[in-house]
Scaffold this motif. Structure first.
Motif, short mmCIF file in Angstrom:
data_model
loop_
_atom_site.label_atom_id
_atom_site.label_comp_id
_atom_site.label_asym_id
_atom_site.label_seq_id
_atom_site.Cartn_x
_atom_site.Cartn_y
_atom_site.Cartn_z
N GLY A 63 0.84 -1.19 0.00
CA GLY A 63 0.00 0.00 0.00
C GLY A 63 0.87 1.23 0.00
O GLY A 63 2.09 1.18 -0.13
N LYS A 64 0.19 2.34 0.13
CA LYS A 64 0.88 3.61 0.20
C LYS A 64 1.77 3.61 1.45
O LYS A 64 1.36 3.22 2.52
CB LYS A 64 -0.18 4.71 0.29
N ALA A 65 2.99 4.03 1.30
CA ALA A 65 3.97 4.15 2.39
C ALA A 65 4.28 2.81 3.04
O ALA A 65 4.33 2.69 4.25
CB ALA A 65 3.50 5.15 3.43
N SER A 66 4.47 1.75 2.24
CA SER A 66 4.78 0.45 2.83
C SER A 66 6.25 0.06 2.71
O SER A 66 6.66 -0.93 3.29
CB SER A 66 3.92 -0.64 2.19
N MET A 67 7.05 0.83 1.98
CA MET A 67 8.46 0.46 1.81
C MET A 67 9.28 0.71 3.07
O MET A 67 10.14 -0.09 3.41
CB MET A 67 9.08 1.22 0.63
N VAL A 68 9.05 1.79 3.77
CA VAL A 68 9.83 2.07 4.98
C VAL A 68 9.51 1.06 6.07
O VAL A 68 10.44 0.52 6.69
CB VAL A 68 9.62 3.53 5.45
N PRO A 69 8.24 0.71 6.32
CA PRO A 69 7.99 -0.36 7.29
C PRO A 69 8.59 -1.70 6.85
O PRO A 69 9.05 -2.47 7.70
CB PRO A 69 6.46 -0.44 7.35
N ARG A 70 8.61 -1.96 5.58
CA ARG A 70 9.22 -3.21 5.09
C ARG A 70 10.72 -3.21 5.35
O ARG A 70 11.29 -4.22 5.77
CB ARG A 70 8.95 -3.40 3.60
N LEU A 71 11.37 -2.07 5.13
CA LEU A 71 12.80 -1.97 5.43
C LEU A 71 13.04 -2.12 6.93
O LEU A 71 14.00 -2.79 7.34
CB LEU A 71 13.35 -0.62 4.94
N PHE A 72 12.17 -1.54 7.76
CA PHE A 72 12.31 -1.71 9.21
C PHE A 72 12.14 -3.17 9.61
O PHE A 72 12.88 -3.68 10.46
CB PHE A 72 11.31 -0.83 9.96
N ALA A 73 11.18 -3.85 9.01
CA ALA A 73 10.99 -5.27 9.33
C ALA A 73 12.24 -6.08 8.98
O ALA A 73 12.67 -6.94 9.75
CB ALA A 73 9.77 -5.82 8.60
N ALA A 74 12.84 -5.77 7.84
CA ALA A 74 14.04 -6.50 7.42
C ALA A 74 15.23 -6.19 8.32
O ALA A 74 15.94 -7.11 8.76
CB ALA A 74 14.37 -6.15 5.97
N THR A 75 15.45 -4.91 8.63
CA THR A 75 16.60 -4.57 9.47
C THR A 75 16.39 -5.02 10.91
O THR A 75 17.35 -5.43 11.57
CB THR A 75 16.88 -3.05 9.43
N ALA A 76 15.16 -5.00 11.40
CA ALA A 76 14.89 -5.48 12.75
C ALA A 76 15.14 -6.98 12.84
O ALA A 76 15.72 -7.47 13.81
CB ALA A 76 13.45 -5.16 13.15
N LEU A 77 14.74 -7.70 11.82
CA LEU A 77 14.99 -9.14 11.81
C LEU A 77 16.48 -9.45 11.69
O LEU A 77 17.01 -10.28 12.43
CB LEU A 77 14.21 -9.79 10.66
N LEU A 78 17.16 -8.73 10.82
CA LEU A 78 18.59 -8.99 10.60
C LEU A 78 19.43 -8.57 11.80
O LEU A 78 20.20 -9.38 12.34
CB LEU A 78 19.07 -8.25 9.35
N PHE A 79 19.29 -7.33 12.24
CA PHE A 79 20.14 -6.83 13.31
C PHE A 79 19.59 -7.14 14.70
O PHE A 79 20.35 -7.40 15.63
CB PHE A 79 20.38 -5.33 13.16
N GLY A 80 18.27 -7.08 14.84
CA GLY A 80 17.68 -7.31 16.15
C GLY A 80 17.65 -8.76 16.55
O GLY A 80 17.89 -9.10 17.70
N VAL A 81 17.37 -9.64 15.61
CA VAL A 81 17.26 -11.06 15.93
C VAL A 81 18.54 -11.82 15.59
O VAL A 81 19.14 -12.45 16.45
CB VAL A 81 16.04 -11.69 15.22
N VAL A 82 18.98 -11.73 14.34
CA VAL A 82 20.12 -12.53 13.90
C VAL A 82 21.42 -12.08 14.57
O VAL A 82 22.16 -12.91 15.12
CB VAL A 82 20.25 -12.51 12.35
#
Length: 150
Positions: A63-82
């Motif tokens: 949807g509108k404005a979904s790229m920044v939340p998608r980037l946050f989800a990816a970086t949170a998973l990579l840096f926060g979890v992994v």
């Protein structure tokens, strides 16, 4: 007689070298593990338009404005979890610094994700807010861990 002395010196040097690459987590390990768990909970709760953070990550929410939340989800998973898991498992100083630097990037990205949701006219979901708070806590703990190395 110098050969046993040389072996002992080499063994002591090797132990010192191994110790210089590790960090002591102490009580921070428990706080870090709890923060990672809270982040994982935030990833399965609704982020935007009823879609969870994992659905946002894989692109089901377009949807509108979904790229920044998608980037946050990816970086949170990579840096926060992994990165946190690798730091907890290996106790390597390198992974602590990767988690610290990446955690701060993900935290800023999380703030931008919330801002992008609000500026598009929809409120961010509770999962997005929980994930951001957990990511900030992880970034703080990883930075304190990485900076504690002597």
């Amino acid at each position: 007689m110098t050969e046993p002395d040389d072996q002992l010196r080499d063994e002591i040097d090797e132990v010192g070298h191994r110790a210089s690459r590790t960090v002591e987590l102490g009580g921070r390990a428990v706080v870090l593990a709890v923060a990672v768990f809270v982040l994982l909970v935030g990833l399965v709760l609704p982020w935007m338009n009823g879609a969870s953070g994992l659905e946002v990550l894989i692109g089901q929410e377009t949807g509108k404005a979904s790229m920044v939340p998608r980037l946050f989800a990816a970086t949170a998973l990579l840096f926060g979890v992994v990165a946190s898991a690798l730091t907890l498992i290996t106790r390597r100083w390198f992974f602590a610094w990767v988690g610290a630097a990446g955690g701060w990037f993900a935290s800023v990205d999380g703030v931008l994700a919330i801002w992008s949701r609000q500026s598009s006219g929809t409120a961010p979901g509770i999962g997005l807010i929980i994930a951001l708070v957990a990511m900030i806590a992880i970034a703080i703990m990883m930075f304190r861990t990485a900076a504690s190395r002597n």
